[in-house]
Write a protein that holds these residues in place. Structure first.
Motif, PDB file in Angstrom:
ATOM      1  N   ASP A 128       0.834  -1.215   0.000  1.00  0.00           N
ATOM      2  CA  ASP A 128       0.000   0.000   0.000  1.00  0.00           C
ATOM      3  C   ASP A 128       0.863   1.257   0.000  1.00  0.00           C
ATOM      4  O   ASP A 128       0.518   2.256  -0.657  1.00  0.00           O
ATOM      5  CB  ASP A 128      -0.920   0.010   1.232  1.00  0.00           C
ATOM      6  CG  ASP A 128      -1.976  -1.080   1.171  1.00  0.00           C
ATOM      7  OD1 ASP A 128      -2.207  -1.625   0.076  1.00  0.00           O
ATOM      8  OD2 ASP A 128      -2.571  -1.396   2.224  1.00  0.00           O
ATOM      9  N   LEU A 129       1.971   1.222   0.715  1.00  0.00           N
ATOM     10  CA  LEU A 129       2.884   2.367   0.761  1.00  0.00           C
ATOM     11  C   LEU A 129       3.525   2.615  -0.599  1.00  0.00           C
ATOM     12  O   LEU A 129       3.658   3.763  -1.042  1.00  0.00           O
ATOM     13  CB  LEU A 129       3.955   2.127   1.830  1.00  0.00           C
ATOM     14  CG  LEU A 129       5.002   3.227   2.044  1.00  0.00           C
ATOM     15  CD1 LEU A 129       4.346   4.561   2.375  1.00  0.00           C
ATOM     16  CD2 LEU A 129       5.983   2.824   3.137  1.00  0.00           C
ATOM     17  N   LEU A 130       3.901   1.550  -1.290  1.00  0.00           N
ATOM     18  CA  LEU A 130       4.482   1.681  -2.635  1.00  0.00           C
ATOM     19  C   LEU A 130       3.462   2.254  -3.609  1.00  0.00           C
ATOM     20  O   LEU A 130       3.800   3.083  -4.465  1.00  0.00           O
ATOM     21  CB  LEU A 130       4.979   0.317  -3.126  1.00  0.00           C
ATOM     22  CG  LEU A 130       6.213  -0.245  -2.416  1.00  0.00           C
ATOM     23  CD1 LEU A 130       6.429  -1.704  -2.785  1.00  0.00           C
ATOM     24  CD2 LEU A 130       7.459   0.573  -2.763  1.00  0.00           C
ATOM     25  N   ASN A 131       2.201   1.829  -3.499  1.00  0.00           N
ATOM     26  CA  ASN A 131       1.144   2.367  -4.362  1.00  0.00           C
ATOM     27  C   ASN A 131       0.933   3.861  -4.092  1.00  0.00           C
ATOM     28  O   ASN A 131       0.729   4.652  -5.021  1.00  0.00           O
ATOM     29  CB  ASN A 131      -0.177   1.614  -4.124  1.00  0.00           C
ATOM     30  CG  ASN A 131      -0.177   0.249  -4.787  1.00  0.00           C
ATOM     31  OD1 ASN A 131       0.595   0.005  -5.722  1.00  0.00           O
ATOM     32  ND2 ASN A 131      -1.008  -0.650  -4.315  1.00  0.00           N
ATOM     33  N   ARG A 132       0.984   4.240  -2.811  1.00  0.00           N
ATOM     34  CA  ARG A 132       0.751   5.624  -2.426  1.00  0.00           C
ATOM     35  C   ARG A 132       1.825   6.548  -2.979  1.00  0.00           C
ATOM     36  O   ARG A 132       1.577   7.726  -3.260  1.00  0.00           O
ATOM     37  CB  ARG A 132       0.709   5.718  -0.904  1.00  0.00           C
ATOM     38  CG  ARG A 132      -0.068   6.905  -0.376  1.00  0.00           C
ATOM     39  CD  ARG A 132      -0.221   6.804   1.113  1.00  0.00           C
ATOM     40  NE  ARG A 132       0.856   7.479   1.810  1.00  0.00           N
ATOM     41  CZ  ARG A 132       1.189   7.244   3.061  1.00  0.00           C
ATOM     42  NH1 ARG A 132       0.559   6.319   3.759  1.00  0.00           N
ATOM     43  NH2 ARG A 132       2.164   7.911   3.635  1.00  0.00           N
ATOM     44  N   THR A 133       3.036   6.021  -3.127  1.00  0.00           N
ATOM     45  CA  THR A 133       4.164   6.839  -3.601  1.00  0.00           C
ATOM     46  C   THR A 133       4.474   6.590  -5.081  1.00  0.00           C
ATOM     47  O   THR A 133       5.495   7.059  -5.584  1.00  0.00           O
ATOM     48  CB  THR A 133       5.424   6.529  -2.762  1.00  0.00           C
ATOM     49  OG1 THR A 133       5.642   5.111  -2.742  1.00  0.00           O
ATOM     50  CG2 THR A 133       5.266   7.029  -1.340  1.00  0.00           C
TER      51      THR A 133
END
Length: 390
Positions: A128-133
């Motif tokens: 989810d963090l990779l998608n957000r960035t």
């Protein structure tokens, strides 16, 4: 406090008196915990002195542990029937939602293995963090920081989106719960929250690229042997005067109980050390405090254990821990000296020298080459949780 819409009174000095705490108020968590604590006390649970969020029931041969994080609760015990009875009694006092066997808690995935061990991962959280960035399609990399990298407050242009930087770095801090090997690199980028530069953001993106390639890695917890006391051993290290801006040192420690890594950190020291020995000794004092807390916790839970051992790769630090004589050169760090020496003299703690090549905490104090990084990563009990083809 102001009067709520629809309940206004002509006397504006009057406010509402609540009969129950409302979710979202500052006092609500304390009111909820007091209510839960009173209920558990009624069920003959005792609150743990070392960790107030841990409640223990121990009677006859039945042992139940309840670990509380606000309104998320883990319950474990040695008697399934008695465990269900406790859950039923709690359900009659509160509206519980029984999620069954522990597999997901506060963003941490708990994966049981066939040998009885557990693997704790945060693969969904990292995804989810990779998608957000917008980093989900980035190329992965073998280490989270360039070997020998020294981040500074100057050297490049200011990073414009300060809110994004703070948000992502804050999220990375939570990822270190199951990924101790990125603690050092995350700690370094955290030191520039107030004024991030472009090269700081590049360091953050490198950490994200590393996590993308190792998303399935997690902390491996093995069952400890039941026929012998638990061992407590720690590795502590320091990188002297490593900060180019203020010359403060970095402390790092990894603490094992039995075969498992259970506590670690990478921290910038709060004062400037005048020698590498002083930097290492301050790191040793921090590790000693944590080890003694763990020892007290185990004693309170009636878990037998050996005297703790702390491994340090600085010969002068080890000698200082055992030498009862004070020197003028160590006068300014007497509190730390007395604290550690008292435990060593009472045989409550053993401080032992370890060669630098076997210093596991090295990964928590400096950026290493990819080969050395991967070697030490395996020592921290990290394992791949992805299913292997049969």
């Amino acid at each position: 406090m102001s009067q709520p819409p629809g309940f206004e009174s002509s006397d504006k000095s009057l406010v509402c008196k609540l009969h129950k705490a409302i979710y979202g108020l500052k006092q609500a968590p304390r009111a909820w915990f007091d209510k839960l604590k009173a209920t558990l006390f009624h069920l003959n649970f005792q609150i743990n002195k070392c960790d107030p969020s841990l409640f223990v029931y121990s009677h006859a041969n039945n042992v139940i542990y309840i670990l509380v994080y606000v309104d998320d609760i883990i319950i474990n015990g040695n008697n399934t029937t008695f465990l269900r009875n406790i859950v039923s009694q709690l359900n009659s006092a509160f509206s519980l939602k029984d999620l069954g066997r522990l597999d997901y808690f506060l963003g941490i995935e708990v994966k049981p293995n066939s040998d009885g061990s557990l693997t704790l991962t945060q693969s969904k959280y990292i995804h989810d963090l990779l998608n957000r960035t917008n980093m989900e399609n980035s190329n992965s990399i073998t280490s989270p920081m360039v070997s020998g990298c020294k981040l500074s407050k100057s050297g490049s242009d200011k990073f414009l989106d300060v809110s994004l930087y703070r948000s992502v770095v804050g999220a990375l801090q939570y990822a270190t719960i199951t990924r101790p090997e990125v603690s050092f690199s995350v700690n370094k980028v955290c030191q520039f929250m107030s004024n991030p530069l472009e090269h700081h953001w590049s360091a953050v993106k490198r950490i994200l690229r590393y996590l993308k390639g190792t998303m399935s890695l997690g902390l491996h917890l093995q069952p400890a042997p039941t026929n012998s006391p638990l061992s407590i051993h720690a590795y502590c290290d320091a990188d002297w005067a490593s900060d180019p801006d203020d010359r403060r040192s970095t402390s790092g420690a990894a603490i094992f109980v039995g075969p498992n890594l259970i506590s670690w950190w990478s921290k910038k020291q709060i004062v400037v050390a005048r020698s590498s020995t002083e930097a290492e000794y301050r790191s040793l004092a921090l590790a000693t405090a944590e080890v003694l807390w763990i020892q007290t916790l185990l004693s309170e839970l009636h878990v037998s254990h050996h005297s703790p051992v702390i491994y340090c790769d600085n010969m002068s630090t080890v000698a200082l821990a055992h030498n009862p004589v004070l020197h003028a050169r160590t006068k300014h760090m007497e509190l730390d000296l007395f604290f550690v020496r008292e435990k060593v003299a009472a045989n409550l703690l053993h401080v032992v020298h370890v060669p630098a090549t076997d210093q596991y905490a090295d990964i928590l104090t400096k950026s290493l080459s990819p080969s050395r990084f991967c070697e030490l990563r395996s020592k921290l009990k990290l394992a791949d949780s992805s299913p292997h083809p049969t």
